[in-house]
Enzyme design. Structure first.
Site, PDB file in Angstrom:
ATOM      1  N   GLY A 264       5.535   4.912  -8.651  1.00 47.07           N
ATOM      2  CA  GLY A 264       6.311   3.697  -8.927  1.00 47.07           C
ATOM      3  C   GLY A 264       5.420   2.464  -8.959  1.00 47.07           C
ATOM      4  N   HIS A 265       4.532   2.361  -7.959  1.00 44.45           N
ATOM      5  CA  HIS A 265       3.616   1.215  -7.927  1.00 44.45           C
ATOM      6  C   HIS A 265       2.686   1.228  -9.150  1.00 44.45           C
ATOM      7  CE1 HIS A 265       4.289   1.738  -3.459  1.00 44.45           C
ATOM      8  NE2 HIS A 265       4.550   0.456  -3.606  1.00 44.45           N
TER       9      HIS A 265
ATOM     10  N   MET B  76      11.788   6.620  -5.873  1.00 44.11           N
ATOM     11  CA  MET B  76      10.497   6.735  -5.182  1.00 44.11           C
ATOM     12  C   MET B  76      10.353   5.614  -4.166  1.00 44.11           C
ATOM     13  SD  MET B  76       7.749   7.924  -7.966  1.00 44.11           S
ATOM     14  CE  MET B  76       8.028   9.397  -8.938  1.00 44.11           C
TER      15      MET B  76
ATOM     16  N   GLY C 218       0.819  -1.214   0.000  1.00 48.12           N
ATOM     17  CA  GLY C 218       0.000   0.000   0.000  1.00 48.12           C
ATOM     18  C   GLY C 218       0.843   1.250   0.000  1.00 48.12           C
TER      19      GLY C 218
ATOM     20  N   SER D 132       7.911   4.617  -0.349  1.00 46.99           N
ATOM     21  CA  SER D 132       6.956   5.036   0.682  1.00 46.99           C
ATOM     22  C   SER D 132       7.686   5.641   1.867  1.00 46.99           C
ATOM     23  CB  SER D 132       6.138   3.832   1.154  1.00 46.99           C
ATOM     24  OG  SER D 132       5.460   3.281   0.056  1.00 46.99           O
TER      25      SER D 132
ATOM     26  N   GLY E 165       9.377  -4.100  -8.266  1.00 49.05           N
ATOM     27  CA  GLY E 165      10.254  -2.975  -8.587  1.00 49.05           C
ATOM     28  C   GLY E 165      11.722  -3.349  -8.431  1.00 49.05           C
ATOM     29  N   GLU E 166      12.537  -2.828  -9.329  1.00 53.31           N
ATOM     30  CA  GLU E 166      13.981  -3.118  -9.248  1.00 53.31           C
ATOM     31  C   GLU E 166      14.671  -2.309  -8.155  1.00 53.31           C
ATOM     32  OE1 GLU E 166      15.405  -2.524 -13.235  1.00 53.31           O
ATOM     33  OE2 GLU E 166      14.650  -4.474 -13.891  1.00 53.31           O
TER      34      GLU E 166
END
Ligand code: PAF
Length: 282
Positions: A36-37, A186, A31, A188, A149-150
């Site tokens: 990016g997500h 990016m 979440g 969280s 994501g990398e």
């Protein structure tokens, strides 16, 4: 967009999709979604017929004393973002749905070696938590494809390794790190940066980029490159944990030309990680 709180209801819908011979992609998240997500979801939409996004803040990948309780939870905004980009299915299980047994005695998935270096050394047990939840989500959703994501490079290798070793019929895709305009990856956790720290934060990426450029120009003195970048980050107020040039597949000492520079550093309350892939030349 359909929202599912239970495994049973999600599986019912997925069974119909599968019967129609459609490809299913999974984008697992915790979440607090950012651009990016959303890029991961869009990438999934391009290659699959139905995309499942899971939102679950997984306690077992947080090490004692870490930010599990304060990890940003923004479900309403997350669902709004996902709706805007026409996500098909969102899976939002609660703790009991995922860990019906006592968490202490739940079955665990361990990926040896890879799980105990770099982030694994500084966050012992973290990758066991990641490998376990990702395997659980794979078993629930049974996707054809899963996208990660990398930015979390080591996590991606851990997942590739478990899929290979457990023979899971899932194609794992990495998606390039999305960056702010000043280069900061990016994340969280960037929310934990103060205004001044936010201005300093791009130095992490700049430092590893500089190392990569030097390697590309033929510099093979990896030790000095690491040492120099480590101390310049320290001088700038970061608390670096590691900053290493390693083999891009094994994360061990480089033996061929495919390298990755991995870095983790604290800046105030934020633990930043980043990486850059680089090729050395003989
Ligand atoms: O990368 C993340 O957000 C998490 O580690 C993941 C893969 C969703 C597992 O909880």
């Amino acid at each position: 967009m359909q929202e599912f709180l239970t495994i049973v209801s999600l599986r019912e819908s997925l069974a119909k999709i599968r019967r129609a011979d459609k490809k299913i992609a999974l984008v697992p998240t915790m979440g607090n979604l950012h651009a990016g997500h959303l890029t991961l979801v869009k990438q999934a939409q391009e290659i699959a017929d139905a995309v499942v996004v899971s939102i679950f803040v997984n306690p077992t990948q947080f090490v004692e004393g870490e930010d599990f309780d304060s990890y940003p939870r923004t479900l309403e905004a997350d669902l709004e973002y996902l709706k805007q980009i026409n996500t098909d299915l969102v899976f939002i299980p609660d703790m009991k749905e995922i860990y019906p047994e006592n968490i202490q005695i739940t079955t665990e998935v361990i990926v040896p070696e890879l799980d105990s270096v770099y982030c694994g050394e500084y966050r012992p047990g973290h990758f066991k938590g990641v490998a376990t939840i990702v395997t659980t989500l794979f078993n629930i959703v049974q996707p054809d494809i899963a996208i990660f994501g990398e930015k979390d490079y080591q996590q991606l290798l851990v997942i590739r390794s478990l899929v290979k070793n457990l023979n899971l019929p899932i194609h794992i895709m990495g998606s390039p790190t999305l960056r702010e305009s000043d280069g900061l990856a990016m994340s969280s956790r960037n929310k934990y940066l103060s205004e001044t720290e936010r201005l300093q934060a791009p130095l992490l990426y700049k430092s590893i980029k500089k190392m990569a450029t030097s390697i590309e120009k033929g510099n093979k003195d990896y030790k000095s490159l690491q040492k120099e970048a480590f101390s310049s980050l320290k001088d700038a107020g970061f608390k670096p944990e590691y900053l290493n040039i390693c083999d891009s597949k094994t994360l061990k000492k480089p033996i061929n030309q495919e390298l990755v520079i991995l870095a983790a550093a604290w800046l105030g309350k934020a633990r930043l990680i980043d990486n850059v892939a680089v090729q050395s030349y003989d």
